[in-house]
Write an enzyme that holds these catalytic residues in place. Structure first.
Site, PDB file in Angstrom:
ATOM      1  N   GLY A  16      17.300  41.040 115.855  1.00  0.00           N
ATOM      2  CA  GLY A  16      18.690  40.656 115.629  1.00  0.00           C
ATOM      3  C   GLY A  16      19.476  40.475 116.915  1.00  0.00           C
ATOM      4  O   GLY A  16      20.699  40.332 116.889  1.00  0.00           O
ATOM      5  N   LYS A  73      16.946  42.075 104.354  1.00  0.00           N
ATOM      6  CA  LYS A  73      17.712  43.297 104.637  1.00  0.00           C
ATOM      7  C   LYS A  73      18.746  43.498 103.513  1.00  0.00           C
ATOM      8  O   LYS A  73      18.447  43.178 102.368  1.00  0.00           O
ATOM      9  CB  LYS A  73      18.340  43.224 106.027  1.00  0.00           C
ATOM     10  N   GLU A 116      14.626  49.507 111.209  1.00  0.00           N
ATOM     11  CA  GLU A 116      15.893  50.070 110.705  1.00  0.00           C
ATOM     12  C   GLU A 116      15.644  51.302 109.829  1.00  0.00           C
ATOM     13  O   GLU A 116      16.488  52.202 109.771  1.00  0.00           O
ATOM     14  CB  GLU A 116      16.682  48.971 109.968  1.00  0.00           C
ATOM     15  N   SER A 128      13.969  38.029 116.096  1.00  0.00           N
ATOM     16  CA  SER A 128      14.661  36.836 116.601  1.00  0.00           C
ATOM     17  C   SER A 128      13.817  35.569 116.521  1.00  0.00           C
ATOM     18  O   SER A 128      13.879  34.717 117.404  1.00  0.00           O
ATOM     19  CB  SER A 128      15.166  37.073 118.026  1.00  0.00           C
ATOM     20  N   ASN A 170      12.760  38.746 105.671  1.00  0.00           N
ATOM     21  CA  ASN A 170      13.297  40.082 105.386  1.00  0.00           C
ATOM     22  C   ASN A 170      14.808  39.916 105.238  1.00  0.00           C
ATOM     23  O   ASN A 170      15.512  39.742 106.226  1.00  0.00           O
ATOM     24  CB  ASN A 170      12.959  41.031 106.540  1.00  0.00           C
ATOM     25  N   HIS A 177       9.928  49.606 108.739  1.00  0.00           N
ATOM     26  CA  HIS A 177      10.777  48.693 109.516  1.00  0.00           C
ATOM     27  C   HIS A 177      11.609  49.494 110.522  1.00  0.00           C
ATOM     28  O   HIS A 177      11.999  50.633 110.251  1.00  0.00           O
ATOM     29  CB  HIS A 177      11.698  47.892 108.584  1.00  0.00           C
ATOM     30  N   GLU A 194       7.049  44.243 115.739  1.00  0.00           N
ATOM     31  CA  GLU A 194       8.457  43.920 115.953  1.00  0.00           C
ATOM     32  C   GLU A 194       8.994  44.755 117.115  1.00  0.00           C
ATOM     33  O   GLU A 194       9.274  45.949 116.948  1.00  0.00           O
ATOM     34  CB  GLU A 194       9.270  44.203 114.689  1.00  0.00           C
TER      35      GLU A 194
HETATM   36  P1  PGA Z   1      15.683  39.162 113.050  1.00  0.00           P
HETATM   37  O1  PGA Z   1      15.081  40.392 112.243  1.00  0.00           O
HETATM   38  O2  PGA Z   1      14.786  37.964 112.779  1.00  0.00           O
HETATM   39  O3  PGA Z   1      17.065  38.961 112.511  1.00  0.00           O
HETATM   40  O4  PGA Z   1      15.653  39.522 114.499  1.00  0.00           O
HETATM   41  C1  PGA Z   1      13.699  40.590 112.134  1.00  0.00           C
HETATM   42  C2  PGA Z   1      13.408  41.824 111.323  1.00  0.00           C
HETATM   43  O5  PGA Z   1      14.163  42.809 111.434  1.00  0.00           O
HETATM   44  O6  PGA Z   1      12.430  41.859 110.554  1.00  0.00           O
END
Ligand code: PGA
Length: 234
Positions: free
Chosen positions: A160, A9, A87, A196, A7, A85, A154
């Site tokens: 993150g 983003k 976000e 992560s 992803n 997601h 998730e």
């Molecule tokens: P990350 O993000 O691996 O940077 O923690 C995962 C995601 O938001 O899909």
């Protein structure tokens, strides 16, 4: 065989995507590899990977300025789209009901939705993790699905953040999701873990029962970070 999705983003460029596609060409793996990139980078020849989007409109066409429909995603050869997601839920107020409509729009256009569910830190601390996960799956998956879908668990507090749940917590979440999907007639639906994931924890995470792959944010942006995740499992 595992399902490894990146992803991106709001990161990258068409040149960076081309660098990744070129680097993936020589990777010796049978795993499914998907890159979910910003709309502007869709339409590229992704070689051995497939491309996906990160969001889609629940509407089919019309006066929805700034939105992109599932039919438009199919028009540029997107095979997948992430819906719900963390976000999108956090910054755009997306609810399970909205996510379900987006997933249904994707399925109707022949695109596989990667439906995200997961608990916030507040929900975790209130002991609601399992309830949030189960209602997330029940309410975000469209009824009578007759096409492939993918679920991503998730934990929102871990995205993150360099944090991951314990292996037991991941196992409990994934077993609950697998059981819930089975009760909905969707046994065998791939369930990814995300938040992560890095080269140094990917193999261990993917060895946990009912973890069929990973959804990777930050570590999917550069070949040197992403390829070790892809090759960490057969
Ligand atoms: P990350 O993000 O691996 O940077 O923690 C995962 C995601 O938001 O899909």
């Amino acid at each position: 065989m595992k399902f490894i999705a990146g992803n991106w983003k709001m990161n990258g460029s068409r040149a960076a995507l081309q660098t990744m596609i070129d680097a993936l060409r020589d990777v010796d793996t049978k795993n499914t590899v998907v890159l979910c990139v910003p709309y502007t980078m869709l339409g590229a020849d992704a070689g051995r990977a497939a491309l996906g989007a990160q969001d889609v409109s629940m509407h089919h066409h019309g006066a929805f300025t700034g939105e992109v429909s599932a039919e438009m995603l199919r028009d540029v050869n997107a095979k997948y789209v992430i819906v719900g997601h963390s976000e999108r839920r956090q910054y755009h107020g997306e609810t399970n009901d909205m996510v379900r409509e987006k997933a249904a729009a994707a399925i109707a256009a022949g695109i596989t939705p990667i439906i995200c569910v997961g608990e916030t830190m507040d929900e975790k601390q209130a002991g609601k993790t399992m309830a949030i996960i189960e209602s997330g799956v029940r309410e975000s998956v469209p009824e009578n699905v007759d096409a492939p879908i993918v679920i991503a668990y998730e934990p929102r507090w871990a995205i993150g953040a360099g944090l991951t749940p314990t292996a037991d917590e991941i196992a409990a979440a994934h077993t609950l999701i697998a059981d819930t999907l089975k009760s909905m007639g969707l046994a065998g639906t791939p369930v990814l873990y995300g938040a992560s994931v890095k080269g140094n924890n990917a193999a261990e995470i993917m060895s946990i029962p009912n973890v069929d792959g990973v959804l990777v944010g930050g570590a999917s942006l550069k070949p040197d970070d992403f390829i070790p995740i892809i090759t960490s499992v057969k």
